[in-house]
Motif scaffolding. Structure first.
Motif, PDB file in Angstrom:
ATOM      1  N   ALA A   6       0.811  -1.218   0.000  1.00  0.00           N
ATOM      2  CA  ALA A   6       0.000   0.000   0.000  1.00  0.00           C
ATOM      3  C   ALA A   6       0.844   1.269   0.000  1.00  0.00           C
ATOM      4  CB  ALA A   6      -0.939   0.000   1.206  1.00  0.00           C
ATOM      5  N   GLY A   7       2.143   1.122   0.188  1.00  0.00           N
ATOM      6  CA  GLY A   7       3.018   2.280   0.215  1.00  0.00           C
ATOM      7  C   GLY A   7       2.883   3.134   1.450  1.00  0.00           C
ATOM      8  N   VAL A   8       2.500   2.512   2.583  1.00  0.00           N
ATOM      9  CA  VAL A   8       2.389   3.264   3.831  1.00  0.00           C
ATOM     10  C   VAL A   8       3.539   2.871   4.751  1.00  0.00           C
ATOM     11  CG1 VAL A   8      -0.109   3.456   3.629  1.00  0.00           C
ATOM     12  CG2 VAL A   8       0.858   1.549   4.938  1.00  0.00           C
ATOM     13  N   ARG A   9       3.885   3.772   5.650  1.00  0.00           N
ATOM     14  CA  ARG A   9       4.974   3.519   6.595  1.00  0.00           C
ATOM     15  C   ARG A   9       4.502   2.553   7.670  1.00  0.00           C
ATOM     16  NH1 ARG A   9       8.319   8.019   6.350  1.00  0.00           N
ATOM     17  NH2 ARG A   9       9.940   6.715   7.293  1.00  0.00           N
ATOM     18  N   LEU A  10       5.413   1.700   8.137  1.00  0.00           N
ATOM     19  CA  LEU A  10       5.125   0.778   9.229  1.00  0.00           C
ATOM     20  C   LEU A  10       6.240   0.870  10.259  1.00  0.00           C
ATOM     21  CD1 LEU A  10       3.707  -1.608  10.664  1.00  0.00           C
ATOM     22  CD2 LEU A  10       4.998  -3.154   9.150  1.00  0.00           C
ATOM     23  N   MET A  11       5.849   1.097  11.503  1.00  0.00           N
ATOM     24  CA  MET A  11       6.798   1.080  12.613  1.00  0.00           C
ATOM     25  C   MET A  11       6.355   0.034  13.621  1.00  0.00           C
ATOM     26  SD  MET A  11       7.970   4.177  15.163  1.00  0.00           S
ATOM     27  CE  MET A  11       8.431   3.850  16.882  1.00  0.00           C
ATOM     28  N   THR A  12       7.275  -0.831  14.025  1.00  0.00           N
ATOM     29  CA  THR A  12       7.018  -1.730  15.142  1.00  0.00           C
ATOM     30  C   THR A  12       7.219  -0.932  16.426  1.00  0.00           C
ATOM     31  OG1 THR A  12       7.883  -3.578  13.846  1.00  0.00           O
ATOM     32  CG2 THR A  12       7.591  -3.934  16.203  1.00  0.00           C
ATOM     33  N   ALA A  13       6.267  -0.998  17.320  1.00  0.00           N
ATOM     34  CA  ALA A  13       6.248  -0.089  18.474  1.00  0.00           C
ATOM     35  C   ALA A  13       7.221  -0.530  19.564  1.00  0.00           C
ATOM     36  CB  ALA A  13       4.829   0.015  19.035  1.00  0.00           C
ATOM     37  N   TYR A  14       8.501  -0.491  19.235  1.00  0.00           N
ATOM     38  CA  TYR A  14       9.548  -0.756  20.220  1.00  0.00           C
ATOM     39  C   TYR A  14       9.907   0.562  20.891  1.00  0.00           C
ATOM     40  CZ  TYR A  14      10.252  -5.458  18.368  1.00  0.00           C
ATOM     41  OH  TYR A  14      10.085  -6.761  17.995  1.00  0.00           O
ATOM     42  N   ARG A  15       9.215   0.873  21.972  1.00  0.00           N
ATOM     43  CA  ARG A  15       9.421   2.164  22.621  1.00  0.00           C
ATOM     44  C   ARG A  15      10.843   2.306  23.151  1.00  0.00           C
ATOM     45  NH1 ARG A  15       8.753   0.957  28.084  1.00  0.00           N
ATOM     46  NH2 ARG A  15       7.574  -0.959  28.479  1.00  0.00           N
ATOM     47  N   MET A  16      11.506   1.177  23.514  1.00  0.00           N
ATOM     48  CA  MET A  16      12.855   1.296  24.049  1.00  0.00           C
ATOM     49  C   MET A  16      13.839   1.803  22.997  1.00  0.00           C
ATOM     50  SD  MET A  16      11.894   0.583  26.943  1.00  0.00           S
ATOM     51  CE  MET A  16      13.438   1.259  27.527  1.00  0.00           C
ATOM     52  N   GLN A  17      13.549   1.561  21.726  1.00  0.00           N
ATOM     53  CA  GLN A  17      14.444   2.049  20.681  1.00  0.00           C
ATOM     54  C   GLN A  17      14.348   3.561  20.497  1.00  0.00           C
ATOM     55  OE1 GLN A  17      14.911   0.034  16.992  1.00  0.00           O
ATOM     56  NE2 GLN A  17      14.406  -1.979  17.816  1.00  0.00           N
ATOM     57  N   THR A  18      13.317   4.172  21.062  1.00  0.00           N
ATOM     58  CA  THR A  18      13.197   5.627  21.002  1.00  0.00           C
ATOM     59  C   THR A  18      13.551   6.287  22.331  1.00  0.00           C
ATOM     60  OG1 THR A  18      10.843   5.669  21.621  1.00  0.00           O
ATOM     61  CG2 THR A  18      11.363   5.376  19.293  1.00  0.00           C
ATOM     62  N   LEU A  27      30.540   5.872  35.883  1.00  0.00           N
ATOM     63  CA  LEU A  27      29.509   6.892  35.860  1.00  0.00           C
ATOM     64  C   LEU A  27      28.191   6.255  36.282  1.00  0.00           C
ATOM     65  CD1 LEU A  27      29.998   9.001  32.607  1.00  0.00           C
ATOM     66  CD2 LEU A  27      30.523   9.657  34.949  1.00  0.00           C
ATOM     67  N   GLU A  28      27.453   6.947  37.126  1.00  0.00           N
ATOM     68  CA  GLU A  28      26.137   6.491  37.533  1.00  0.00           C
ATOM     69  C   GLU A  28      25.124   7.604  37.265  1.00  0.00           C
ATOM     70  OE1 GLU A  28      26.405   5.291  41.594  1.00  0.00           O
ATOM     71  OE2 GLU A  28      27.354   3.365  41.108  1.00  0.00           O
ATOM     72  N   PHE A  29      24.034   7.211  36.607  1.00  0.00           N
ATOM     73  CA  PHE A  29      22.964   8.151  36.302  1.00  0.00           C
ATOM     74  C   PHE A  29      21.708   7.680  37.021  1.00  0.00           C
ATOM     75  CE2 PHE A  29      25.809   8.119  32.681  1.00  0.00           C
ATOM     76  CZ  PHE A  29      25.994   9.460  32.413  1.00  0.00           C
ATOM     77  N   ALA A  30      21.189   8.486  37.907  1.00  0.00           N
ATOM     78  CA  ALA A  30      19.924   8.203  38.559  1.00  0.00           C
ATOM     79  C   ALA A  30      18.895   9.203  38.053  1.00  0.00           C
ATOM     80  CB  ALA A  30      20.054   8.304  40.077  1.00  0.00           C
ATOM     81  N   GLY A  31      17.686   8.724  37.803  1.00  0.00           N
ATOM     82  CA  GLY A  31      16.666   9.607  37.271  1.00  0.00           C
ATOM     83  C   GLY A  31      16.991  10.097  35.879  1.00  0.00           C
ATOM     84  N   ALA A  32      17.657   9.229  35.094  1.00  0.00           N
ATOM     85  CA  ALA A  32      18.119   9.638  33.768  1.00  0.00           C
ATOM     86  C   ALA A  32      17.051   9.500  32.701  1.00  0.00           C
ATOM     87  CB  ALA A  32      19.341   8.799  33.370  1.00  0.00           C
ATOM     88  N   GLY A  33      15.911   8.927  33.032  1.00  0.00           N
ATOM     89  CA  GLY A  33      14.943   8.604  32.003  1.00  0.00           C
ATOM     90  C   GLY A  33      14.112   9.798  31.562  1.00  0.00           C
ATOM     91  N   ALA A  34      13.504   9.608  30.421  1.00  0.00           N
ATOM     92  CA  ALA A  34      12.460  10.497  29.935  1.00  0.00           C
ATOM     93  C   ALA A  34      11.282   9.600  29.608  1.00  0.00           C
ATOM     94  CB  ALA A  34      12.940  11.257  28.705  1.00  0.00           C
ATOM     95  N   ASP A  35      10.149  10.180  29.320  1.00  0.00           N
ATOM     96  CA  ASP A  35       9.001   9.344  28.988  1.00  0.00           C
ATOM     97  C   ASP A  35       9.172   8.830  27.570  1.00  0.00           C
ATOM     98  OD1 ASP A  35       6.575   8.148  28.385  1.00  0.00           O
ATOM     99  OD2 ASP A  35       5.476   9.487  29.712  1.00  0.00           O
ATOM    100  N   GLU A  36       9.676   7.586  27.461  1.00  0.00           N
ATOM    101  CA  GLU A  36       9.986   7.035  26.145  1.00  0.00           C
ATOM    102  C   GLU A  36       8.740   6.773  25.316  1.00  0.00           C
ATOM    103  OE1 GLU A  36       8.780   3.505  28.315  1.00  0.00           O
ATOM    104  OE2 GLU A  36      10.034   5.216  28.860  1.00  0.00           O
ATOM    105  N   THR A  37       7.564   6.675  25.938  1.00  0.00           N
ATOM    106  CA  THR A  37       6.353   6.474  25.148  1.00  0.00           C
ATOM    107  C   THR A  37       5.964   7.763  24.444  1.00  0.00           C
ATOM    108  OG1 THR A  37       5.667   4.864  26.821  1.00  0.00           O
ATOM    109  CG2 THR A  37       4.058   5.470  25.170  1.00  0.00           C
ATOM    110  N   VAL A  38       6.153   8.910  25.088  1.00  0.00           N
ATOM    111  CA  VAL A  38       5.987  10.183  24.395  1.00  0.00           C
ATOM    112  C   VAL A  38       6.970  10.256  23.232  1.00  0.00           C
ATOM    113  CG1 VAL A  38       6.180  12.689  24.585  1.00  0.00           C
ATOM    114  CG2 VAL A  38       5.127  11.384  26.439  1.00  0.00           C
ATOM    115  N   ALA A  39       8.216   9.885  23.486  1.00  0.00           N
ATOM    116  CA  ALA A  39       9.230   9.899  22.430  1.00  0.00           C
ATOM    117  C   ALA A  39       8.866   8.938  21.306  1.00  0.00           C
ATOM    118  CB  ALA A  39      10.594   9.534  23.005  1.00  0.00           C
TER     119      ALA A  39
END
Length: 356
Positions: free
Chosen positions: A136-148, A300-312
């Protein structure tokens, strides 16, 4: 090395802006995850916005129409093409075995697709889903939120730059007590036909996919065992342990586990010739990652390093649709994992190592 790569631990490396109007998304399948995680993430993002919700439950439709100001449809309406002028893309969040028909409908209407993982309940159906979008010529993304997830993407860059040397081993676990807190014993995740598998398909794919994403290698062979001592899991795997060989004869090995019972846990660790990366709260939606990076240069230690990956995740998809940028977790990426999951099931059933 630390300063050049990990100082931007929360940065969106893909975000070029250049999106004039948000991409309008129809959510097909409005279970708990879509309602409580995905729809709020779309609404909070910069480039995606929810405009249509498809559900078989009239109360859910009424609630979502009020909460998110969306057009609410039943499945017949979605199939027939109602409200197609109100959305540009479709987020497929139904049980795994229903992904194919809903993605085919989206493709038939000329709408781009972001489909929950795993792509389907079987490899053959997943291949048909990918083909439908390609044809159909449409884009397809597999919803791997960790990759974003910006944290995971910076760690991938660090590994690619030789930050821990050559990867030698990886360890990962995702334990999700699916019946904890009064979980429904009749839910679709425990139905082999709908789900395709149990803990392996639902949560085991996270450490496998994330490890291969960070390391930049694909599985070459697997050896696996599954157990389901609780009769509630008689159709699906309750526990799975997988040994994955990556990169062929000169590659490395990952040991991954997933469970539908036990204390909630998500973690990932990569060991290299010159360092180590460990991530706690690795796969929990919206969690602050606890990251430790050890090399000869120090720790190196990062605490609280995350962002909302589902928004991303939804912003990443919408940005790609709007700008024509490449999508990394595309249909081909989803098929790698589908074939890996099938090989894991074959190995667990036969007791033999299975090559991919």
């Amino acid at each position: 090395m630390f300063d050049s790569t990990l100082s931007a631990i929360g940065e969106r490396d893909w975000d070029t802006g250049a999106v004039d109007e948000p991409v309008r998304i129809a959510t097909v399948g409005c279970g708990n995850y879509a309602r409580s995680v995905s729809l709020p993430a779309m609404a909070a993002g910069a480039y995606a916005t929810p405009t249509v919700a498809v559900s078989g439950d009239p109360d859910t439709r009424a609630t979502l129409a009020d909460e998110f100001d969306v057009t609410a449809l039943d499945y017949d309406g979605y199939e027939a093409g109602a409200a197609t002028d109100d959305y540009d893309a479709v987020y497929v969040a139904t049980p795994n075995r229903l992904h194919l028909p809903h993605a085919e409908t989206a493709a038939r209407h000329g709408k781009h697709v972001i489909c929950e993982k795993p792509l389907e309940a079987t490899v053959e159906r997943a291949e048909r889903l990918v083909a439908a979008c390609d044809d159909a010529g449409v884009r397809l993304m597999t919803a791997y939120r960790m990759q974003t997830d910006p944290v995971v993407r910076r760690l991938r860059e660090f590994v690619a730059d030789g930050g821990i040397g050559a990867v030698q081993r990886a360890f990962g676990d995702f334990t999700f007590p699916v019946l904890g807190g009064g979980g429904d014993p009749d839910q679709w995740r425990l139905d082999r036909e709908l789900a395709g598998g149990g803990a392996l398909y639902d949560v085991g794919v996270y450490p496998i996919n994330t490890a291969r994403f960070v390391a930049g290698d694909d599985p070459a062979a697997v050896s696996a065992t599954t157990r389901s001592p609780d009769p509630a899991f008689d159709e699906v795997d309750q526990h799975v342990d997988v040994r994955v060989e990556f990169g062929g004869d000169d590659g490395w090995v990952g040991n991954f586990s997933a469970s539908f019972s036990g204390q909630f846990n998500t973690e990932l660790e990569l060991l290299g010739t010159d360092g180590r990366i460990a991530v706690r709260s690795a796969f929990e939606p919206g969690a602050d990652r606890e990251v430790t990076v050890e090399t000869d240069a120090g720790t190196l230690e990062f605490a609280g390093a995350g962002a909302d990956e589902t928004v991303a995740e939804f912003d990443y998809f919408a940005h790609a649709v709007a700008t024509g940028a490449a999508v990394e977790p595309d249909g081909a990426d989803g098929l790698v994992d589908m074939r890996t999951l099938a090989a894991v099931q074959e190995s667990a059933a036969s007791g033999q190592r299975v090559e991919l």
